[in-house]
Design a protein around this motif. Structure first.
Motif, mmCIF file in Angstrom:
data_model
loop_
_atom_site.group_PDB
_atom_site.id
_atom_site.type_symbol
_atom_site.label_atom_id
_atom_site.label_comp_id
_atom_site.label_asym_id
_atom_site.label_seq_id
_atom_site.Cartn_x
_atom_site.Cartn_y
_atom_site.Cartn_z
ATOM 1 N N ASP A 1 2.792 -4.497 9.055
ATOM 2 C CA ASP A 1 3.283 -3.127 8.997
ATOM 3 C C ASP A 1 4.492 -3.065 8.064
ATOM 4 O O ASP A 1 4.973 -4.089 7.579
ATOM 5 C CB ASP A 1 3.573 -2.573 10.393
ATOM 6 C CG ASP A 1 4.726 -3.271 11.110
ATOM 7 O OD1 ASP A 1 5.631 -3.834 10.455
ATOM 8 O OD2 ASP A 1 4.732 -3.242 12.350
ATOM 9 N N ALA A 2 4.964 -1.866 7.797
ATOM 10 C CA ALA A 2 6.056 -1.694 6.833
ATOM 11 C C ALA A 2 7.313 -2.442 7.259
ATOM 12 O O ALA A 2 8.004 -3.041 6.433
ATOM 13 C CB ALA A 2 6.347 -0.211 6.626
ATOM 14 N N ARG B 1 -0.870 3.938 6.760
ATOM 15 C CA ARG B 1 -1.193 2.514 6.945
ATOM 16 C C ARG B 1 -2.261 2.343 8.031
ATOM 17 O O ARG B 1 -3.150 1.516 7.906
ATOM 18 C CB ARG B 1 0.054 1.702 7.278
ATOM 19 C CG ARG B 1 1.011 1.580 6.122
ATOM 20 C CD ARG B 1 2.173 0.649 6.448
ATOM 21 N NE ARG B 1 1.773 -0.746 6.343
ATOM 22 C CZ ARG B 1 1.573 -1.408 5.219
ATOM 23 N NH1 ARG B 1 1.724 -0.801 4.067
ATOM 24 N NH2 ARG B 1 1.229 -2.662 5.227
ATOM 25 N N GLU C 1 0.833 -1.197 0.000
ATOM 26 C CA GLU C 1 0.000 0.000 0.000
ATOM 27 C C GLU C 1 0.874 1.255 0.000
ATOM 28 O O GLU C 1 1.530 1.540 -0.967
ATOM 29 C CB GLU C 1 -0.997 -0.015 1.157
ATOM 30 C CG GLU C 1 -1.685 -1.324 1.455
ATOM 31 C CD GLU C 1 -2.320 -2.089 0.302
ATOM 32 O OE1 GLU C 1 -2.006 -1.838 -0.877
ATOM 33 O OE2 GLU C 1 -3.120 -2.995 0.587
ATOM 34 N N CYS D 1 -5.016 0.444 6.156
ATOM 35 C CA CYS D 1 -4.756 -1.013 6.202
ATOM 36 C C CYS D 1 -4.137 -1.423 7.529
ATOM 37 O O CYS D 1 -3.167 -2.169 7.553
ATOM 38 C CB CYS D 1 -3.876 -1.433 5.034
ATOM 39 S SG CYS D 1 -2.253 -0.656 4.991
ATOM 40 N N GLU D 2 -4.731 -0.989 8.622
ATOM 41 C CA GLU D 2 -4.123 -1.231 9.925
ATOM 42 C C GLU D 2 -4.001 -2.708 10.298
ATOM 43 O O GLU D 2 -3.205 -3.051 11.162
ATOM 44 C CB GLU D 2 -4.863 -0.465 11.011
ATOM 45 C CG GLU D 2 -6.258 -0.978 11.316
ATOM 46 C CD GLU D 2 -6.919 -0.204 12.441
ATOM 47 O OE1 GLU D 2 -6.225 0.255 13.355
ATOM 48 O OE2 GLU D 2 -8.156 -0.068 12.396
ATOM 49 N N HIS E 1 7.723 6.193 -0.109
ATOM 50 C CA HIS E 1 7.411 4.795 -0.410
ATOM 51 C C HIS E 1 8.333 4.281 -1.523
ATOM 52 O O HIS E 1 8.952 3.219 -1.401
ATOM 53 C CB HIS E 1 5.943 4.696 -0.832
ATOM 54 C CG HIS E 1 5.475 3.321 -1.176
ATOM 55 N ND1 HIS E 1 4.859 2.510 -0.261
ATOM 56 C CD2 HIS E 1 5.504 2.620 -2.338
ATOM 57 C CE1 HIS E 1 4.528 1.351 -0.832
ATOM 58 N NE2 HIS E 1 4.899 1.408 -2.099
#
Length: 186
Positions: free
Chosen positions: A94-95, A85, A78, A89-90, A130
């Motif tokens: 995670d990243a 996030r 994402e 998209c929680e 990103h």
């Protein structure tokens, strides 16, 4: 498999399917279709399979690779910025987890790609961040033929219009970010 070269499988987090199910599936696919590349399982799915199977993430990836997994799709990336996030998209990896899985996959010899879902709440600066994070990952990864960029663009009535296009990884990221800004609001 009439001239097919790749199989993409992503589908969610099944509550009962442990790693042995995926190993058997991948082995059977490789046995029946040896020239087809298995390009499957998002980071969220890898994490889920590892946890359900009582394995570390590196153990899980190594076993899947040994069974025939050739590359990882980039789903779930994402936008890597934590606040974005949290909003969009929680419940996904995670990243930090996303990058850990892809780095581990690369160390095992697996290739991967990445998606970028933009046009929601992120800023142009967060889009560039990103892309720069992906550039850093790519610098230490096996050759990746493309990055998949997915746009979530709203029409005048507010309805989402989804667009997908592939971007050659050598394209300058600032130029790409400028192109994205032309397509998406915000």
């Amino acid at each position: 498999a009439h001239n097919g070269t790749q199989l993409l499988m992503q589908g969610g987090l099944h509550p009962e399917l442990k790693i042995d199910w995926f190993e058997q599936l991948f082995r059977e696919i490789r046995q029946r279709f040896p020239s087809v590349q298995i390009h499957s399982l998002s980071p969220a799915e890898i994490i889920h399979i590892a946890e359900l199977s009582g394995l570390s993430m590196p153990e899980c990836l190594a076993r899947l690779h040994a069974a025939g997994l050739a590359s990882l799709p980039g789903g779930g990336a994402e936008i890597f910025h934590p606040e974005v996030r949290h909003q969009i998209c929680e419940h996904k990896a995670d990243a930090t987890q996303w990058f850990e899985i892809h780095r581990t996959a690369h160390a095992l010899g697996l290739a991967s790609n990445c998606t970028m879902l933009y046009g929601h709440v992120e800023t142009a600066h967060e889009r560039v961040e990103h892309l720069m994070a992906l550039r850093e990952l790519q610098d230490n990864a096996p050759p990746i033929p493309y990055s998949q960029v997915v746009a979530a663009i709203r029409d005048q009535a507010g309805k989402f219009i989804h667009t997908c296009f592939h971007v050659a990884m050598y394209e300058p990221y600032v130029e790409l970010a400028e192109r994205l800004n032309q397509l998406a609001p915000g």
